[in-house]
Write a protein that holds these residues in place. Structure first.
Motif, PDB file in Angstrom:
ATOM      1  N   ILE A  49       0.842  -1.192   0.000  1.00 27.67           N
ATOM      2  CA  ILE A  49       0.000   0.000   0.000  1.00 27.67           C
ATOM      3  C   ILE A  49       0.878   1.243   0.000  1.00 27.67           C
ATOM      4  O   ILE A  49       1.982   1.245   0.546  1.00 27.67           O
ATOM      5  CB  ILE A  49      -0.969   0.032   1.197  1.00 27.67           C
ATOM      6  CG1 ILE A  49      -0.216   0.102   2.530  1.00 27.67           C
ATOM      7  CG2 ILE A  49      -1.926  -1.141   1.162  1.00 27.67           C
ATOM      8  CD1 ILE A  49      -1.111   0.393   3.720  1.00 27.67           C
ATOM      9  N   PRO A  50       0.422   2.329  -0.616  1.00 26.59           N
ATOM     10  CA  PRO A  50       1.231   3.556  -0.659  1.00 26.59           C
ATOM     11  C   PRO A  50       1.289   4.238   0.695  1.00 26.59           C
ATOM     12  O   PRO A  50       0.443   4.017   1.576  1.00 26.59           O
ATOM     13  CB  PRO A  50       0.477   4.421  -1.673  1.00 26.59           C
ATOM     14  CG  PRO A  50      -0.937   3.948  -1.617  1.00 26.59           C
ATOM     15  CD  PRO A  50      -0.856   2.463  -1.345  1.00 26.59           C
ATOM     16  N   ALA A  51       2.295   5.077   0.878  1.00 28.01           N
ATOM     17  CA  ALA A  51       2.403   5.868   2.098  1.00 28.01           C
ATOM     18  C   ALA A  51       1.155   6.728   2.254  1.00 28.01           C
ATOM     19  O   ALA A  51       0.553   7.171   1.273  1.00 28.01           O
ATOM     20  CB  ALA A  51       3.650   6.744   2.044  1.00 28.01           C
ATOM     21  N   GLY A  52       0.770   6.937   3.509  1.00 23.49           N
ATOM     22  CA  GLY A  52      -0.415   7.747   3.750  1.00 23.49           C
ATOM     23  C   GLY A  52      -1.105   7.343   5.032  1.00 23.49           C
ATOM     24  O   GLY A  52      -0.477   6.847   5.974  1.00 23.49           O
ATOM     25  N   ARG A  72       5.912   0.235   9.656  1.00 22.73           N
ATOM     26  CA  ARG A  72       5.729   1.095   8.489  1.00 22.73           C
ATOM     27  C   ARG A  72       5.740   2.557   8.928  1.00 22.73           C
ATOM     28  O   ARG A  72       4.707   3.157   9.201  1.00 22.73           O
ATOM     29  CB  ARG A  72       4.410   0.766   7.779  1.00 22.73           C
ATOM     30  CG  ARG A  72       4.379  -0.546   7.016  1.00 22.73           C
ATOM     31  CD  ARG A  72       5.230  -0.507   5.740  1.00 22.73           C
ATOM     32  NE  ARG A  72       4.823   0.558   4.838  1.00 22.73           N
ATOM     33  CZ  ARG A  72       3.911   0.409   3.864  1.00 22.73           C
ATOM     34  NH1 ARG A  72       3.316  -0.753   3.689  1.00 22.73           N
ATOM     35  NH2 ARG A  72       3.616   1.420   3.067  1.00 22.73           N
ATOM     36  N   SER A  73       6.944   3.130   8.986  1.00 25.33           N
ATOM     37  CA  SER A  73       7.073   4.518   9.439  1.00 25.33           C
ATOM     38  C   SER A  73       6.496   5.510   8.438  1.00 25.33           C
ATOM     39  O   SER A  73       6.295   6.687   8.773  1.00 25.33           O
ATOM     40  CB  SER A  73       8.549   4.842   9.698  1.00 25.33           C
ATOM     41  OG  SER A  73       9.313   4.668   8.510  1.00 25.33           O
ATOM     42  N   ASP A  74       6.225   5.048   7.210  1.00 29.06           N
ATOM     43  CA  ASP A  74       5.659   5.933   6.190  1.00 29.06           C
ATOM     44  C   ASP A  74       4.137   6.045   6.288  1.00 29.06           C
ATOM     45  O   ASP A  74       3.517   6.770   5.512  1.00 29.06           O
ATOM     46  CB  ASP A  74       6.040   5.434   4.794  1.00 29.06           C
ATOM     47  CG  ASP A  74       5.549   4.022   4.510  1.00 29.06           C
ATOM     48  OD1 ASP A  74       5.471   3.215   5.457  1.00 29.06           O
ATOM     49  OD2 ASP A  74       5.231   3.730   3.338  1.00 29.06           O
ATOM     50  N   LEU A  75       3.531   5.331   7.247  1.00 30.86           N
ATOM     51  CA  LEU A  75       2.084   5.347   7.409  1.00 30.86           C
ATOM     52  C   LEU A  75       1.687   6.109   8.672  1.00 30.86           C
ATOM     53  O   LEU A  75       2.365   6.024   9.690  1.00 30.86           O
ATOM     54  CB  LEU A  75       1.531   3.923   7.504  1.00 30.86           C
ATOM     55  CG  LEU A  75       1.763   2.997   6.316  1.00 30.86           C
ATOM     56  CD1 LEU A  75       1.256   1.593   6.641  1.00 30.86           C
ATOM     57  CD2 LEU A  75       1.083   3.528   5.057  1.00 30.86           C
ATOM     58  N   GLU A 106     -13.430  11.731   1.690  1.00 29.59           N
ATOM     59  CA  GLU A 106     -13.460  10.772   0.584  1.00 29.59           C
ATOM     60  C   GLU A 106     -12.063  10.612  -0.005  1.00 29.59           C
ATOM     61  O   GLU A 106     -11.304  11.582  -0.125  1.00 29.59           O
ATOM     62  CB  GLU A 106     -14.433  11.278  -0.481  1.00 29.59           C
ATOM     63  CG  GLU A 106     -14.660  10.331  -1.628  1.00 29.59           C
ATOM     64  CD  GLU A 106     -15.741  10.839  -2.567  1.00 29.59           C
ATOM     65  OE1 GLU A 106     -15.772  10.365  -3.726  1.00 29.59           O
ATOM     66  OE2 GLU A 106     -16.538  11.700  -2.156  1.00 29.59           O
ATOM     67  N   ASP A 107     -11.706   9.374  -0.348  1.00 34.96           N
ATOM     68  CA  ASP A 107     -10.411   9.071  -0.987  1.00 34.96           C
ATOM     69  C   ASP A 107      -9.217   9.529  -0.137  1.00 34.96           C
ATOM     70  O   ASP A 107      -8.201   9.971  -0.670  1.00 34.96           O
ATOM     71  CB  ASP A 107     -10.317   9.720  -2.372  1.00 34.96           C
ATOM     72  CG  ASP A 107     -11.381   9.235  -3.334  1.00 34.96           C
ATOM     73  OD1 ASP A 107     -11.946   8.153  -3.103  1.00 34.96           O
ATOM     74  OD2 ASP A 107     -11.660   9.939  -4.319  1.00 34.96           O
ATOM     75  N   SER A 108      -9.315   9.401   1.188  1.00 39.07           N
ATOM     76  CA  SER A 108      -8.256   9.928   2.058  1.00 39.07           C
ATOM     77  C   SER A 108      -7.348   8.863   2.651  1.00 39.07           C
ATOM     78  O   SER A 108      -6.312   9.194   3.228  1.00 39.07           O
ATOM     79  CB  SER A 108      -8.879  10.739   3.201  1.00 39.07           C
ATOM     80  OG  SER A 108      -9.724   9.921   3.999  1.00 39.07           O
ATOM     81  N   CYS A 109      -7.707   7.583   2.516  1.00 38.25           N
ATOM     82  CA  CYS A 109      -6.970   6.525   3.215  1.00 38.25           C
ATOM     83  C   CYS A 109      -6.261   5.576   2.256  1.00 38.25           C
ATOM     84  O   CYS A 109      -6.849   5.110   1.279  1.00 38.25           O
ATOM     85  CB  CYS A 109      -7.915   5.716   4.093  1.00 38.25           C
ATOM     86  SG  CYS A 109      -8.615   6.647   5.461  1.00 38.25           S
ATOM     87  N   SER A 110      -5.022   5.261   2.576  1.00 42.31           N
ATOM     88  CA  SER A 110      -4.293   4.240   1.828  1.00 42.31           C
ATOM     89  C   SER A 110      -4.819   2.844   2.145  1.00 42.31           C
ATOM     90  O   SER A 110      -4.731   1.939   1.312  1.00 42.31           O
ATOM     91  CB  SER A 110      -2.802   4.305   2.162  1.00 42.31           C
ATOM     92  OG  SER A 110      -2.234   5.520   1.751  1.00 42.31           O
ATOM     93  N   ALA A 111      -5.340   2.670   3.352  1.00 43.11           N
ATOM     94  CA  ALA A 111      -5.917   1.385   3.736  1.00 43.11           C
ATOM     95  C   ALA A 111      -6.950   1.611   4.825  1.00 43.11           C
ATOM     96  O   ALA A 111      -6.847   2.550   5.625  1.00 43.11           O
ATOM     97  CB  ALA A 111      -4.843   0.419   4.216  1.00 43.11           C
ATOM     98  N   VAL A 112      -7.941   0.745   4.837  1.00 41.15           N
ATOM     99  CA  VAL A 112      -8.923   0.679   5.914  1.00 41.15           C
ATOM    100  C   VAL A 112      -8.911  -0.754   6.431  1.00 41.15           C
ATOM    101  O   VAL A 112      -8.989  -1.705   5.644  1.00 41.15           O
ATOM    102  CB  VAL A 112     -10.336   1.056   5.435  1.00 41.15           C
ATOM    103  CG1 VAL A 112     -11.343   0.896   6.578  1.00 41.15           C
ATOM    104  CG2 VAL A 112     -10.364   2.483   4.903  1.00 41.15           C
ATOM    105  N   LEU A 135     -11.585   5.258   1.023  1.00 43.09           N
ATOM    106  CA  LEU A 135     -10.393   4.593   0.487  1.00 43.09           C
ATOM    107  C   LEU A 135      -9.925   5.251  -0.811  1.00 43.09           C
ATOM    108  O   LEU A 135     -10.729   5.567  -1.693  1.00 43.09           O
ATOM    109  CB  LEU A 135     -10.710   3.120   0.232  1.00 43.09           C
ATOM    110  CG  LEU A 135      -9.527   2.157   0.100  1.00 43.09           C
ATOM    111  CD1 LEU A 135      -8.697   2.120   1.376  1.00 43.09           C
ATOM    112  CD2 LEU A 135     -10.041   0.761  -0.233  1.00 43.09           C
ATOM    113  N   ARG A 136      -8.626   5.434  -0.919  1.00 45.11           N
ATOM    114  CA  ARG A 136      -8.039   5.940  -2.148  1.00 45.11           C
ATOM    115  C   ARG A 136      -8.171   4.917  -3.266  1.00 45.11           C
ATOM    116  O   ARG A 136      -8.266   3.705  -3.005  1.00 45.11           O
ATOM    117  CB  ARG A 136      -6.548   6.248  -1.928  1.00 45.11           C
ATOM    118  CG  ARG A 136      -6.287   7.452  -1.082  1.00 45.11           C
ATOM    119  CD  ARG A 136      -4.849   7.593  -0.639  1.00 45.11           C
ATOM    120  NE  ARG A 136      -3.845   7.209  -1.624  1.00 45.11           N
ATOM    121  CZ  ARG A 136      -2.529   7.448  -1.487  1.00 45.11           C
ATOM    122  NH1 ARG A 136      -2.093   8.072  -0.395  1.00 45.11           N
ATOM    123  NH2 ARG A 136      -1.669   7.066  -2.406  1.00 45.11           N
TER     124      ARG A 136
END
Length: 264
Positions: A49-52, A72-75, A106-112, A135-136
């Motif tokens: 999953i992408p950073a976010g 995952r320090s990028d999350l 809306e479209d704000s999360c890399s993962a739920v 979810l993005r």
């Protein structure tokens, strides 16, 4: 219909007022065979999953939240739960919220993440729709639920204890027998996500000591809302003790599934 598994007030003030009942239930899976590092499995399935932002909805005591933060320090992993006690134990950043109305754009999360929690939601379809909304397009939604035969031995045990204490053949929800199951969650995910992947895990938990089994049962007090809970629990404890003395262990089935929903 509201049950002990979906009554938000009772869940917030009882079963999930703090982390202790949940951690007691989690502890019994140390006896699972084959061993299953479910936290590690979740982290692995989110490796691409992408950073976010990640929303761990129904975070409970924060096992998955904390593992993702460590690895995952990028999350930015948000601990989200309807219980202030759970959010407090998982630690910030996080907030108290309803899975059916998430305060996220809306479209704000890399993962739920919705891990072992949909059976506590009064309208699980509305919750899954919310997961899809926040979810993005390049994100992932992970849902975990139990198969229809998961812990069926506990259902039989509780039914027998009810019969012994109260007489007759008990009806209705027996030890969570009517909760939302993995197959239903899979169907809900397919209504929202164009692509759905699923994997199932089968195993057995073999407990050679009655104490962890009895502690597990006792930790479900607020999930098995019965006026004669103590008497039925005591009878179930006797049956478990007799079973371990006779067979060397109390064994129950584990069957759970992981669903990964993809927006594209």
């Amino acid at each position: 219909m509201t049950t002990a598994y979906t009554d938000r007030t009772k869940l917030r003030t009882g079963a999930y007022a703090d982390e202790r009942p949940l951690e007691t239930r989690r502890a019994i899976y140390e006896y699972r065979r084959p061993r299953l590092d479910l936290v590690g499995e979740v982290v692995h399935r989110l490796r691409d999953i992408p950073a976010g932002v990640v929303a761990d909805v129904g975070c409970g005591s924060g096992a998955y939240t904390k593992a993702l933060r460590e690895r995952r320090s990028d999350l930015t992993v948000l601990a989200v739960d309807f219980s202030p006690g759970m959010v407090g134990h998982a630690g910030g950043p996080g907030f108290v919220a309803d899975a059916m109305a998430l305060p996220l754009a809306e479209d704000s999360c890399s993962a739920v993440l919705a891990l072992h929690m949909l059976y506590h939601v009064p309208d699980p379809a509305a919750a899954v729709a919310e997961f899809g909304r926040v979810l993005r397009p390049d994100g992932s939604c992970l849902i975990i639920g139990n198969g229809a035969d998961d812990k069926i031995e506990f259902i039989r045990l509780w039914r027998q204890a009810l019969r012994d204490v109260l007489g007759g053949d008990p009806e209705g929800d027996i030890f969570g027998s009517s909760i939302l199951r993995f197959g239903d969650m899979d169907a809900l995910a397919r209504e929202v996500f164009p692509s759905v992947e699923r994997v199932e895990y089968f195993g057995g938990t073999i407990v050679p000591d009655p104490a962890p089994v009895i502690a597990f049962i006792d930790s479900t007090r607020h999930l098995n809302d019965h006026p004669e809970f103590d008497a039925v629990r005591d009878r179930a404890a006797e049956i478990v003790t007799e079973t371990v003395a006779r067979e060397g262990a109390f064994t129950f089935t584990n069957h759970l599934g992981v669903i990964r929903g993809l927006p594209c």
